[in-house]
Design a protein around this motif. Structure first.
Motif, PDB file in Angstrom:
ATOM      1  N   TRP A 192       0.833  -1.210   0.000  1.00 45.12           N
ATOM      2  CA  TRP A 192       0.000   0.000   0.000  1.00 45.12           C
ATOM      3  C   TRP A 192       0.863   1.254   0.000  1.00 45.12           C
ATOM      4  CZ3 TRP A 192      -0.322   3.866   3.760  1.00 45.12           C
ATOM      5  CH2 TRP A 192      -1.339   4.815   3.563  1.00 45.12           C
ATOM      6  N   HIS A 193       1.898   1.263   0.845  1.00 44.33           N
ATOM      7  CA  HIS A 193       2.778   2.428   0.938  1.00 44.33           C
ATOM      8  C   HIS A 193       3.521   2.652  -0.384  1.00 44.33           C
ATOM      9  CE1 HIS A 193       5.024   5.362   3.450  1.00 44.33           C
ATOM     10  NE2 HIS A 193       5.972   5.147   2.557  1.00 44.33           N
ATOM     11  N   SER A 194       3.958   1.551  -1.008  1.00 43.79           N
ATOM     12  CA  SER A 194       4.680   1.660  -2.280  1.00 43.79           C
ATOM     13  C   SER A 194       3.773   2.196  -3.385  1.00 43.79           C
ATOM     14  CB  SER A 194       5.240   0.293  -2.688  1.00 43.79           C
ATOM     15  OG  SER A 194       6.203  -0.155  -1.756  1.00 43.79           O
ATOM     16  N   TRP A 195       2.495   1.862  -3.310  1.00 43.01           N
ATOM     17  CA  TRP A 195       1.534   2.322  -4.320  1.00 43.01           C
ATOM     18  C   TRP A 195       1.154   3.789  -4.107  1.00 43.01           C
ATOM     19  CZ3 TRP A 195      -4.223   2.218  -3.379  1.00 43.01           C
ATOM     20  CH2 TRP A 195      -4.929   2.673  -4.510  1.00 43.01           C
ATOM     21  N   ARG A 196       0.930   4.182  -2.826  1.00 42.34           N
ATOM     22  CA  ARG A 196       0.402   5.508  -2.546  1.00 42.34           C
ATOM     23  C   ARG A 196       1.481   6.568  -2.320  1.00 42.34           C
ATOM     24  NH1 ARG A 196      -4.911   6.036  -1.049  1.00 42.34           N
ATOM     25  NH2 ARG A 196      -4.370   8.250  -1.249  1.00 42.34           N
ATOM     26  N   HIS A 197       2.676   6.149  -1.885  1.00 42.45           N
ATOM     27  CA  HIS A 197       3.671   7.150  -1.480  1.00 42.45           C
ATOM     28  C   HIS A 197       5.012   6.918  -2.179  1.00 42.45           C
ATOM     29  CE1 HIS A 197       0.794   8.637   1.451  1.00 42.45           C
ATOM     30  NE2 HIS A 197       0.590   7.374   1.814  1.00 42.45           N
ATOM     31  N   ASP A 198       5.922   6.197  -1.565  1.00 43.35           N
ATOM     32  CA  ASP A 198       7.200   5.898  -2.220  1.00 43.35           C
ATOM     33  C   ASP A 198       7.408   4.388  -2.204  1.00 43.35           C
ATOM     34  OD1 ASP A 198       9.576   5.496   0.198  1.00 43.35           O
ATOM     35  OD2 ASP A 198       7.653   6.364   0.753  1.00 43.35           O
ATOM     36  N   ASN A 199       8.154   3.908  -3.168  1.00 44.72           N
ATOM     37  CA  ASN A 199       8.330   2.469  -3.361  1.00 44.72           C
ATOM     38  C   ASN A 199       9.341   1.919  -2.355  1.00 44.72           C
ATOM     39  OD1 ASN A 199       8.632  -0.159  -4.294  1.00 44.72           O
ATOM     40  ND2 ASN A 199       8.487   0.444  -6.439  1.00 44.72           N
ATOM     41  N   VAL A 200       8.854   1.568  -1.173  1.00 43.94           N
ATOM     42  CA  VAL A 200       9.741   1.082  -0.120  1.00 43.94           C
ATOM     43  C   VAL A 200      10.333  -0.282  -0.458  1.00 43.94           C
ATOM     44  CG1 VAL A 200       8.650   2.408   1.732  1.00 43.94           C
ATOM     45  CG2 VAL A 200       7.750   0.146   1.149  1.00 43.94           C
ATOM     46  N   ILE A 201       9.606  -1.061  -1.268  1.00 44.57           N
ATOM     47  CA  ILE A 201      10.125  -2.372  -1.669  1.00 44.57           C
ATOM     48  C   ILE A 201      11.343  -2.189  -2.573  1.00 44.57           C
ATOM     49  CG2 ILE A 201       9.600  -4.510  -2.911  1.00 44.57           C
ATOM     50  CD1 ILE A 201       6.676  -4.134  -2.032  1.00 44.57           C
ATOM     51  N   LYS A 202      11.236  -1.288  -3.551  1.00 44.46           N
ATOM     52  CA  LYS A 202      12.362  -0.994  -4.433  1.00 44.46           C
ATOM     53  C   LYS A 202      13.538  -0.427  -3.647  1.00 44.46           C
ATOM     54  CE  LYS A 202      13.690   1.732  -8.484  1.00 44.46           C
ATOM     55  NZ  LYS A 202      13.213   2.725  -9.488  1.00 44.46           N
ATOM     56  N   THR A 203      13.226   0.407  -2.654  1.00 44.65           N
ATOM     57  CA  THR A 203      14.281   1.011  -1.837  1.00 44.65           C
ATOM     58  C   THR A 203      15.073  -0.045  -1.072  1.00 44.65           C
ATOM     59  OG1 THR A 203      13.012   3.048  -1.575  1.00 44.65           O
ATOM     60  CG2 THR A 203      14.759   2.667   0.019  1.00 44.65           C
ATOM     61  N   LEU A 204      14.385  -1.107  -0.621  1.00 44.21           N
ATOM     62  CA  LEU A 204      15.069  -2.179   0.102  1.00 44.21           C
ATOM     63  C   LEU A 204      15.863  -3.087  -0.834  1.00 44.21           C
ATOM     64  CD1 LEU A 204      12.541  -3.155   2.890  1.00 44.21           C
ATOM     65  CD2 LEU A 204      14.952  -2.576   3.204  1.00 44.21           C
ATOM     66  N   ILE A 205      15.704  -2.899  -2.127  1.00 42.84           N
ATOM     67  CA  ILE A 205      16.513  -3.623  -3.098  1.00 42.84           C
ATOM     68  C   ILE A 205      17.720  -2.783  -3.517  1.00 42.84           C
ATOM     69  CG2 ILE A 205      16.576  -4.629  -5.418  1.00 42.84           C
ATOM     70  CD1 ILE A 205      13.606  -5.310  -5.062  1.00 42.84           C
ATOM     71  N   THR A 206      17.458  -1.528  -3.856  1.00 42.57           N
ATOM     72  CA  THR A 206      18.532  -0.642  -4.342  1.00 42.57           C
ATOM     73  C   THR A 206      19.277   0.053  -3.203  1.00 42.57           C
ATOM     74  OG1 THR A 206      17.055   1.274  -4.528  1.00 42.57           O
ATOM     75  CG2 THR A 206      17.193  -0.207  -6.415  1.00 42.57           C
ATOM     76  N   GLY A 207      18.583   0.255  -2.083  1.00 44.25           N
ATOM     77  CA  GLY A 207      19.178   0.986  -0.963  1.00 44.25           C
ATOM     78  C   GLY A 207      18.993   2.481  -1.055  1.00 44.25           C
ATOM     79  N   CYS A 208      18.379   2.959  -2.154  1.00 38.88           N
ATOM     80  CA  CYS A 208      18.270   4.402  -2.381  1.00 38.88           C
ATOM     81  C   CYS A 208      16.818   4.856  -2.433  1.00 38.88           C
ATOM     82  CB  CYS A 208      18.969   4.782  -3.688  1.00 38.88           C
ATOM     83  SG  CYS A 208      20.733   4.404  -3.715  1.00 38.88           S
ATOM     84  N   ILE A 209      16.611   6.128  -2.109  1.00 37.27           N
ATOM     85  CA  ILE A 209      15.283   6.734  -2.135  1.00 37.27           C
ATOM     86  C   ILE A 209      15.391   8.127  -2.744  1.00 37.27           C
ATOM     87  CG2 ILE A 209      15.517   7.733   0.180  1.00 37.27           C
ATOM     88  CD1 ILE A 209      12.552   7.297   0.620  1.00 37.27           C
TER      89      ILE A 209
END
Length: 216
Positions: free
Chosen positions: A160-177
């Protein structure tokens, strides 16, 4: 101004995804009765949890427990106004502390859990009174259901957070936001985390792992 910031070191990212795989493997092996494999995965998880706890005390800024601990009021306020943050948000910190505690409880209770095959009892079973073993076994069976329910909630909130705000799942893969107004946190090199993890795995291998590999 939106800028790209590295918020997660290699240790935190490895821990997160390794834990996902280990919990899934533990649930499957336990459900299907692959007890030797179940115990081997449990020792891997134990080493991972201990390494993460130590890293949470002296690792990178965003990895430290003191950095993302928040008051209940701050967590509730954040849920009402979710937004991208550098590191763990106030609401997720409670889920993280809860899951870490329950996983530790699962590991400890597993060490004293009785197995009907008499071949793969937890290593503490022979040292404890029968009443303690019964209690540990009950906790071990009940606690996994709580863990799985919380994991489902955690995944749902992350999606839900990744859809509505920022992609936290992607961030935990790349390490960047990508964030506006954030500052670069201090990140520590992760090699010491992996050395600690390797040492713990080696110790657990010589304590119990060698005997379990024979049973696979």
């Amino acid at each position: 101004m939106v800028q790209k910031i590295k918020v997660w070191d290699g240790a935190v990212r490895f821990f997160h995804w390794a834990m996902v795989l280990l919990v899934a493997g533990l649930w499957f092996s336990g459900s299907e009765g692959y007890i030797a494999l179940h115990q081997l995965l449990a020792y891997c998880l134990a080493a991972l949890l201990v390494s993460r706890i130590v890293w949470g005390l002296w690792g990178s800024e965003t990895a430290r427990f003191s950095q993302f601990a928040a008051s209940p009021k701050a967590a509730i306020k954040y849920l009402g106004n979710a937004r991208p943050v550098v590191g763990h948000n106030p609401a997720s910190s409670y889920m993280i502390f809860t899951l870490l505690s329950l996983l530790l409880l699962q590991i400890i209770s597993g060490l004293a859990t009785f197995d009907n095959s008499y071949m793969n009892d937890g290593p503490l079973v022979a040292m404890l009174p029968a009443s303690w073993v019964d209690l540990a076994s009950s906790i071990h069976k009940f606690n996994i259901d709580i863990i799985l329910m919380l994991v489902a909630v955690h995944i749902g909130f992350a999606l839900w957070h990744s859809w509505r705000h920022d992609n936290v799942i992607k961030t935990l893969i790349t390490g960047c936001i990508r964030i506006s107004g954030g500052s670069q946190p201090q990140l520590r090199a992760s090699w010491s985390f992996f050395v600690m993890l390797a040492v713990l795995l080696l110790l657990l291998y010589y304590w119990q792992g060698r005997k379990l590999l024979v049973l696979l």
